[in-house]
Design a protein around this motif. Structure first.
Motif, short mmCIF file in Angstrom:
data_model
loop_
_atom_site.label_atom_id
_atom_site.label_comp_id
_atom_site.label_asym_id
_atom_site.label_seq_id
_atom_site.Cartn_x
_atom_site.Cartn_y
_atom_site.Cartn_z
N GLY A 147 0.78 -1.23 0.00
CA GLY A 147 0.00 0.00 0.00
C GLY A 147 0.81 1.28 0.00
O GLY A 147 0.26 2.36 -0.18
N LYS A 148 2.11 1.18 0.19
CA LYS A 148 2.95 2.38 0.15
C LYS A 148 3.08 2.86 -1.29
O LYS A 148 3.02 2.06 -2.24
CB LYS A 148 4.33 2.10 0.75
N THR A 149 3.29 4.17 -1.46
CA THR A 149 3.45 4.74 -2.79
C THR A 149 4.73 5.54 -2.87
O THR A 149 5.23 6.06 -1.88
CB THR A 149 2.25 5.65 -3.16
N LEU A 150 5.26 5.65 -4.08
CA LEU A 150 6.48 6.41 -4.31
C LEU A 150 6.41 7.03 -5.69
O LEU A 150 6.06 6.36 -6.67
CB LEU A 150 7.71 5.49 -4.22
N LYS A 151 6.73 8.33 -5.77
CA LYS A 151 6.77 9.02 -7.05
C LYS A 151 8.17 8.88 -7.62
O LYS A 151 9.15 9.34 -7.03
CB LYS A 151 6.41 10.49 -6.86
N ALA A 152 8.28 8.24 -8.78
CA ALA A 152 9.58 7.90 -9.35
C ALA A 152 9.89 8.77 -10.56
O ALA A 152 9.09 8.82 -11.50
CB ALA A 152 9.61 6.43 -9.75
N PRO A 153 11.05 9.43 -10.60
CA PRO A 153 11.46 10.17 -11.80
C PRO A 153 11.82 9.20 -12.93
O PRO A 153 12.58 8.27 -12.72
CB PRO A 153 12.71 10.95 -11.33
N VAL A 154 11.26 9.44 -14.12
CA VAL A 154 11.45 8.47 -15.20
C VAL A 154 11.88 9.10 -16.52
O VAL A 154 12.08 8.37 -17.50
CB VAL A 154 10.15 7.65 -15.44
N ALA A 155 12.04 10.43 -16.58
CA ALA A 155 12.45 11.06 -17.84
C ALA A 155 13.96 10.95 -18.02
O ALA A 155 14.69 10.67 -17.07
CB ALA A 155 12.02 12.53 -17.85
N TYR A 156 14.42 11.22 -19.25
CA TYR A 156 15.86 11.10 -19.51
C TYR A 156 16.67 12.06 -18.66
O TYR A 156 17.82 11.79 -18.29
CB TYR A 156 16.15 11.34 -21.00
#
Length: 244
Positions: free
Chosen positions: A191-200
């Motif tokens: 249930g935990k969430t994480l915002k992940a950077p995914v751009a170059y």
């Protein structure tokens, strides 16, 4: 809008009469429900012999009042997407309808914020509360996939690969109109969430675990005031989803 509740908070709403233990219905895919009616404490539930092979990181425990609230919020989310999905044409409308269709297939429950790992519960008395009333427990085996959801060209299950990062799972996947291109959200099985950077330009190595959801939401430039909080509303549903 957050309605995740801890067991300790939940128990404050119950009567202070003597505890008789909980009535727990255990659901496992492909098996008939299991009923446990002698579980005065959380440890008595998670150490049931019938649950010995459970993959606890992905287990979800819920109770009826919280489930009713989660279901109302999920239906409100679907209704919120109906009007723009019908009104918007072109790529915007197609993207919203795709997202709405994905979310319509999500079943939610009133997830309680509780660590269900038997070893943890045994070693931490403060996380071994008494149980009273009715609960549902969703259990299963460790999955071999992660799930892509949101404004992406190919949503669905993808084979889990140890060490693979979020941006690698998104390689070759197009972002639909209005979608966020620089970040994705990981909803872990617990249930935990994480915002992940995914751009170059900002990519960082963030690994989902088996059973995680990778969600690509709406970009901030897409929003008017009418859309405030939409990504958060979607994340709420995804953190309360019933495991596959």
């Amino acid at each position: 809008m957050r309605t995740t509740r801890t067991l300790a908070a939940l128990l404050l709403t119950f009567s202070t009469t003597a505890l008789a233990g909980a009535n727990v219905t255990v659901y496992s895919r492909g098996a008939p429900p299991l009923h446990v009616d002698q579980a005065p404490r959380l440890s008595d539930l998670v150490t049931q012999p019938a649950l010995a092979k459970t993959w606890w990181p992905g287990a979800v425990m819920s109770e009826p009042q919280a489930t009713a609230a989660a279901e109302r919020q999920h239906q409100a989310l679907l209704a919120r997407l109906d009007a723009p999905g019908a009104r918007e044409g072109g790529d915007d409308g197609a993207a919203i309808r795709s997202l709405r269709q994905q979310l319509a297939g999500v079943r939610v429950t009133g997830r309680l914020a509780v660590n269900l790992d038997p070893d943890w519960v045994r070693l931490h008395p403060q996380d071994n509360p008494p149980l009273q009333g009715a609960y549902s427990l969703w259990v299963g085996q460790q999955p071999a996939s992660v799930t892509l959801m949101g404004l992406v060209s190919a949503p669905g299950k993808k084979t889990y690969v140890p060490g693979r990062s979020v941006d690698e799972y998104l390689n070759g996947i197009s972002t639909l109109s209005g979608g966020e291109r620089s970040y994705a959200w990981v909803i872990y099985p617990d249930g935990k969430t994480l915002k992940a950077p995914v751009a170059y330009w900002n990519a960082r190595h963030v690994e989902p675990t088996p059973g995680s959801v990778i969600f690509v939401g709406f970009a901030s430039h897409f929003f008017s005031h009418a859309w405030d909080g939409l990504n958060e509303q979607i994340l709420h549903s995804l953190t309360h989803r019933i495991p596959d």
